[in-house]
Design an enzyme around this catalytic site. Sequence first.
Site, PDB file in Angstrom:
ATOM      1  N   LEU A  77       0.867  -1.173   0.000  1.00 41.73           N
ATOM      2  CA  LEU A  77       0.000   0.000   0.000  1.00 41.73           C
ATOM      3  C   LEU A  77       0.909   1.230   0.000  1.00 41.73           C
ATOM      4  O   LEU A  77       1.986   1.211   0.600  1.00 41.73           O
ATOM      5  CB  LEU A  77      -0.886   0.031   1.244  1.00 41.73           C
ATOM      6  CG  LEU A  77      -1.950  -1.071   1.388  1.00 41.73           C
ATOM      7  CD1 LEU A  77      -2.694  -0.903   2.703  1.00 41.73           C
ATOM      8  CD2 LEU A  77      -2.928  -1.057   0.224  1.00 41.73           C
ATOM      9  N   ASP A  78       0.468   2.300  -0.658  1.00 46.38           N
ATOM     10  CA  ASP A  78       1.212   3.566  -0.585  1.00 46.38           C
ATOM     11  C   ASP A  78       1.385   3.955   0.873  1.00 46.38           C
ATOM     12  O   ASP A  78       0.526   3.649   1.715  1.00 46.38           O
ATOM     13  CB  ASP A  78       0.455   4.686  -1.304  1.00 46.38           C
ATOM     14  CG  ASP A  78       0.463   4.526  -2.806  1.00 46.38           C
ATOM     15  OD1 ASP A  78       1.292   3.753  -3.315  1.00 46.38           O
ATOM     16  OD2 ASP A  78      -0.372   5.178  -3.464  1.00 46.38           O
ATOM     17  N   MET A  79       2.456   4.662   1.169  1.00 42.03           N
ATOM     18  CA  MET A  79       2.734   5.067   2.539  1.00 42.03           C
ATOM     19  C   MET A  79       1.535   5.782   3.160  1.00 42.03           C
ATOM     20  O   MET A  79       1.169   5.531   4.318  1.00 42.03           O
ATOM     21  CB  MET A  79       3.959   5.981   2.586  1.00 42.03           C
ATOM     22  CG  MET A  79       4.344   6.401   3.994  1.00 42.03           C
ATOM     23  SD  MET A  79       5.730   7.547   4.072  1.00 42.03           S
ATOM     24  CE  MET A  79       4.910   9.075   3.616  1.00 42.03           C
ATOM     25  N   THR A  95      -1.611   5.549   2.477  1.00 43.21           N
ATOM     26  CA  THR A  95      -2.844   4.763   2.490  1.00 43.21           C
ATOM     27  C   THR A  95      -2.855   3.817   3.678  1.00 43.21           C
ATOM     28  O   THR A  95      -1.861   3.157   3.979  1.00 43.21           O
ATOM     29  CB  THR A  95      -2.980   3.948   1.189  1.00 43.21           C
ATOM     30  OG1 THR A  95      -2.883   4.823   0.068  1.00 43.21           O
ATOM     31  CG2 THR A  95      -4.301   3.208   1.144  1.00 43.21           C
TER      32      THR A  95
END
Length: 556
Positions: A403-405, A407
């Site tokens: 997951l993106d940081m 998110t």
Amino acid sequence: MQVSCFTPFKASTDAYSLPERFTYPFYYQPHPLCLLAAEELQHYLTTQTQWKHNFGLDSENDLSTAIGKMFGVLLVRTVAGQLGYVSAFSGKLAEKNHLPHFVPPVFDMLSVDSFFLKEQREINQLTQQITTLSSAPDLVHYQKALATEQVDASDKIQILRQTIRENRKNRKVQRLNGEQSLTESELLLLKEQLSQQSIQEKLALRDLKLYWEQRIITVEQQLKKLNDHLSLLKEQRKNLSIQLQKKLFEQYCFLNKNKAEKDLTILFDEAPPAGAGECAAPKLLQYAFQHNLQPLAMAEFWWGVSPKSEVRKHKNFYSACQSKCQPILAHMLQGIELDDNPLLINPAEGKTIEILYQDKVMVVINKPADMLSVPGKYISDSVYLRMKQQFPKASGALIVHRLDMSTSGLMVIALTKEANKHLQKQFINRTVKKRYVALLDGKIEQDEGFISLPLRVDLDDRPRQLVCEQYGRVAETHWQVCERINNKTKVYFYPKTGRTHQLRVHAAHLLGLNTPIVGDDLYGNKANRLHLHAESLTLIHPVTDKLMQFQQDAEF
């Protein structure tokens, strides 16, 4: 004495405190005085009548030719202590480098006496010659003639070879029949005749090849004369372009507070990217240092329609670009105390990872927002590191997907190599079902839809992503509105692919939902956090083959 591009504030600044340190240009929140300066500049942009530029903001404008622009304001103090600001635009505006109210370029390549225009004309003349010669009747004639000769040669030689093959079969039949019906002397004579026929055919094939080879060489020689002239012109143009580019780079000389000067050829280890030195930030600082203005803070905002490939929102503030500006600003800001670089601060410090499910082969966690999935360039703290510490006996890569940081939400962790391989295969084959929930910073009228916008990294400004039909990777998202709250919209995202920043770009881009996610500091506006959460995950257990579904509601 007032500097010509220096603008005193129209409104009172008594209630404002000055910045303690200068803006870190690659990640910042605009200082209140920069916001005030930007408001005054924006008012000027909407009311001035000295020049015209199609920003795409008026209904009568042609959107196909509209070009938005990045503008910058630099909060400064004069030697006399007067507070104000200077303004700049990136690149050209209204096809000009010089406009009232704005600082000049670091180097004006468009000035009448500039070497650039003279040498550019020479290059353009060579280009015109190359274009004319490339479509000249003689060149076209010999190109077609060569292609025709090559095709004819191939056809004729192929026909002869086929005839030779048929004759070879016939001679074999004659030899076999002769062995059955002829005397020894007659058979010997027949074989001699057949051998001579074979030799004659080989000679005929050789002569035919030589004949066509000579014809092709004759045409190639004529074509070569013309192509050699073209190649000479192209090489001449290439050398002139390289020389002009180097000469141009040497003219872009940047100062810092100590008046130390460096040009682009020194500042960049490799060839500087196109447009280096033309951005608003270096223009502003250059002007300040030249005119003994003390830089206090800076901010850049977008004005106009967004480019088709990027996400740029009208009036939103943006950081300086990395590839073009980082080497320049590193020199220009030398000796100036800057705000802390947030990229060096671990935002996950003090945060914990909630484990929702655990067995011998896998773990499902709820990742908090602002925690890296894997170690980054500057910060090692991450889901990977935390899981490695918590499960020291685990084998394999642990991380199955990311997951993106920014998110939050569900992530599955593999504790064995076998489980990792099994789970990764499910993600690769897109059999894993994922649902994200996001709060969008605006009202979406439609109830659901599908977005397909291919993405690639912005090489000039990592980690931002661009929409790119030519080089982008397929990125597809189904979305559905689940709630409308005042002027915001909560939506479900069902990503079919898993590209970097896919949901953020698909939400914010003009051709997507054109509404960024709340708290998106790259494609929208910063808030307490990015309001994007991976709330549902459905997959097959890597050992039991049981269908498993996990749900974790968002906390926003």
